[in-house]
Design a protein around this motif. Structure first.
Motif, short mmCIF file in Angstrom:
data_model
loop_
_atom_site.label_atom_id
_atom_site.label_comp_id
_atom_site.label_asym_id
_atom_site.label_seq_id
_atom_site.Cartn_x
_atom_site.Cartn_y
_atom_site.Cartn_z
N ASN A 526 -0.48 3.47 -4.60
CA ASN A 526 0.67 2.80 -5.20
C ASN A 526 1.83 3.78 -5.31
OD1 ASN A 526 -1.08 0.39 -6.13
ND2 ASN A 526 -2.05 2.13 -7.12
N ALA A 527 3.05 3.27 -5.28
CA ALA A 527 4.24 4.12 -5.39
C ALA A 527 5.37 3.32 -6.01
CB ALA A 527 4.66 4.67 -4.02
N HIS A 528 6.31 4.04 -6.62
CA HIS A 528 7.50 3.39 -7.18
C HIS A 528 8.70 4.31 -7.01
CE1 HIS A 528 6.22 5.84 -10.69
NE2 HIS A 528 7.53 5.92 -10.92
N LEU A 529 9.87 3.70 -6.91
CA LEU A 529 11.14 4.40 -6.78
C LEU A 529 12.15 3.71 -7.66
CD1 LEU A 529 12.89 6.55 -5.30
CD2 LEU A 529 13.39 4.78 -3.59
N ASN A 545 -1.26 -1.18 -3.23
CA ASN A 545 -2.21 -1.28 -2.11
C ASN A 545 -1.49 -1.00 -0.79
OD1 ASN A 545 -4.56 -1.69 -0.70
ND2 ASN A 545 -4.58 -3.92 -0.95
N LEU A 546 -0.83 0.15 -0.75
CA LEU A 546 0.01 0.49 0.40
C LEU A 546 -0.80 0.66 1.68
CD1 LEU A 546 2.48 3.00 -1.31
CD2 LEU A 546 2.81 0.57 -0.81
N PHE A 547 -2.09 0.97 1.58
CA PHE A 547 -2.92 1.08 2.78
C PHE A 547 -3.45 -0.28 3.24
CE2 PHE A 547 -4.09 5.69 1.47
CZ PHE A 547 -2.84 6.11 1.93
N ASN A 548 -3.09 -1.33 2.50
CA ASN A 548 -3.44 -2.71 2.87
C ASN A 548 -4.94 -2.88 3.05
OD1 ASN A 548 -2.72 -5.38 3.38
ND2 ASN A 548 -2.63 -5.06 5.58
N GLN A 549 -5.71 -2.28 2.14
CA GLN A 549 -7.16 -2.38 2.23
C GLN A 549 -7.63 -3.67 1.56
OE1 GLN A 549 -9.44 1.05 1.14
NE2 GLN A 549 -8.76 2.11 2.96
#
Length: 574
Positions: A526-529, A545-549
């Protein structure tokens, strides 16, 4: 002088002659020896001249005057020194802090995330506050036959007052959670069968509590909390917790004593495969005195935990005694600290806590306490610098009646919405757990923080074939960065290793068919800006779920793929 020396020599020789006469056999004759030596004067023979010089008292000394002359010659100059001026330093305006904020974001899968946090000072001693949060999604996971929407809404209000000798706080809260038993197993279920299932389950909770802290005195703190938890299947649970901490002085020493009262009682309308009502209830009363011993770099906490259990449904009583001993020793100041301990306790399990861990459980659970006989720990920790800290530890835990989540069987002729293998039960077993963990934290300043943590587990069960749904490895990492005055960012990664679960089919005339299922490990990144528009408004973007697993967290329960969310945050004061 010569005559004197002569007489002395004659006298000396005459004395020798007289003595020699007494010797009959002495043949030495007496003789006269004349010694002649010229006179040599020495300093001791000299005499001082006693004569004092006279001084003319009329003689006077006069100081002659000395004159100094300076020859000043003017020099023409056009130089004019300039006045000194301090250099200008640009001072950055500090960021204003506010007591309240509101945030709203929307994203993929029709996700809505909203928060409101309030904190207002009525005067110097009184405060009132509260918060409201809502997180929901319309779902949309591919290849599902049942709805997978969810929501969680929480509301809290609190009031606190701080006086000279003590402070107190009261709060009220309510929560509502919607979940769906959407995880149908890969058997011959079709849309027609799925249309007969209503997978929605609603959990509601109301609670009230208070805290009291004293600055001085024997009583240090006290708190109470009551919670009513229930679901849409008419299951309900009541829990009351009271805790008091005392500092009892005995002969100049202080004994820290904690007193606990924990009551729980609840019921389910039926068991998983019968209409028999299921009730549970017990009350725990605990007393845990401890004494801290400090000597140089060694700190030892010596204590004992005594718990009385009364099972109100079974009318049984039991008494437990647990060790409560911890120690730490500074080997190299704050750089290297060794620690160890052995502790234990009676853990009160509840329907509410099970739902917080796994919202897909069926309302047919057996709720009982866990007897943690001991939890031993050994490790080292310390600081590599003012900004970097670390910890490495090992644990060995022995639990009797440890709860394990296991998938419910596919029930032939199912009549309830959770009997299609799409829910979970709780089974209990004696489990011994061995683990090794390590963590590293970097906190340079408010603009940069970093954390890493990993842990390996090994399990030994008594009656169950596996430690169901317990991972062998867990890891996490996070980072938060304040890039400049306006921009900020962060990220987190979670890793969960393989788990074991059981698939079974249960019919009225057939024996259960059991198959052990291995759930794949997964990574959740997860990430935020964010961008600070001004002191009160900020904009943010989040990705989950940036790796779309799509690996299921629980058996047959896949999760949403990559998700994005954007929103605004507003800070304010009353």
């Amino acid at each position: 002088m010569q005559h004197q020396i002569k007489y002395i020599i004659v006298f000396f020789l005459g004395s020798i002659s007289v003595l020699a006469q007494e010797r009959d056999k002495d043949t030495i004759d007496t003789q006269v020896v004349n010694v002649i030596k010229p006179y040599t004067p020495t300093i001791s023979d000299a005499f001082k001249v006693k004569e004092v010089p006279t001084v003319n008292q009329d003689t006077t000394l006069k100081k002659r005057p000395v004159r100094y002359n300076i020859f000043s010659i003017p020099v023409a100059s056009t130089f004019t020194p300039a006045k000194g001026k301090a250099a200008d330093v640009e001072k950055e305006e500090p960021i204003k802090l506010f007591d309240n904020y509101a945030s709203l974001g929307v994203g993929t899968y029709t996700t809505i995330l909203g928060e409101v946090y309030l904190n207002h000072a009525i005067n110097r001693t009184e405060r009132v506050g509260g918060y409201f949060s809502h997180h929901s999604s319309a779902g949309g996971i591919e290849n599902l036959l049942l709805d997978d929407n969810f929501s969680l809404t929480q509301l809290n209000a609190n009031y606190s007052r701080k006086l000279r000798d003590y402070s107190w706080k009261v709060d009220l809260g309510f929560s509502r959670q919607v979940a769906n038993w959407y995880g149908l197993p890969p058997v011959s279920f079709n849309q027609t069968t799925a249309s007969m299932i209503d997978p929605e389950q609603v959990y509601s909770s109301f609670y009230a509590g208070g805290k009291l802290n004293f600055q001085d005195g024997i009583i240090k703190s006290g708190k109470v909390k009551f919670r009513r938890f229930y679901d849409s299947d008419d299951s309900g649970e009541n829990r009351f917790i009271a805790n008091t901490v005392l500092n009892i002085p005995i002969q100049g020493e202080t004994i820290n004593t904690e007193i606990n009262v924990d009551y729980i009682g609840g019921n389910f309308n039926r068991t998983f495969n019968s209409n028999t009502e299921l009730n549970y209830g017990n009350i725990n009363v605990g007393l845990a005195p401890s004494y801290q011993l400090t000597q140089d770099d060694l700190t030892v906490n010596l204590g004992i935990n005594m718990v009385y259990l009364n099972d109100t449904e079974a009318s049984k009583n039991k008494f437990f005694i647990y060790p409560n001993i911890t120690a730490s020793y500074r080997l190299v100041n704050d750089l290297l600290i060794a620690f160890a301990g052995i502790e234990g306790g009676l853990i009160q399990n509840s329907y509410h806590d099970f739902v917080q861990t796994n919202p897909f459980v069926s309302p047919t659970l057996i709720v009982a306490p866990t007897d943690q006989r001991y939890n031993t720990s050994l490790g080292i920790k310390g600081k590599l610098s003012n900004a970097v800290s670390y910890k490495v530890s090992g644990h060995y835990i022995a639990d009797e009646a440890k709860p394990l989540f296991r998938a419910n069987s596919v029930l032939t002729g199912a009549t309830e919405d959770y009997q299609y293998g799409n829910s979970f039960q709780v089974v209990y077993d004696d489990v011994k757990t061995f683990s090794i963990a390590g963590e590293l934290n970097v906190d340079v300043n408010r603009n940069f923080t970093l954390g890493l943590k990993g842990e390996y587990f090994g399990y030994n069960t008594d009656t169950q074939a596996e430690a169901w749904n317990l991972p062998d490895i867990k890891g996490s990492a996070f980072i938060d960065v304040q890039i400049d005055r306006h921009w900020f960012a962060g990220a987190s990664v979670f890793y969960v290793g393989e788990r074991k679960d059981l698939y079974s089919e249960l019919g009225s005339l057939t024996m259960p068919i059991d198959t052990v299922i291995t759930l794949d490990s997964f990574i959740d990144a997860n990430a935020h800006l964010g961008y600070r528009i001004n002191d009160q408004f900020s904009a943010f973007v989040k990705g989950n779920n940036l790796f779309n697993q799509d690996a299921p967290r629980w058996q047959n329960f896949p999760v949403q793929g990559i998700q994005f969310l954007a929103g605004l945050t507003y800070q304010f004061d009353f």
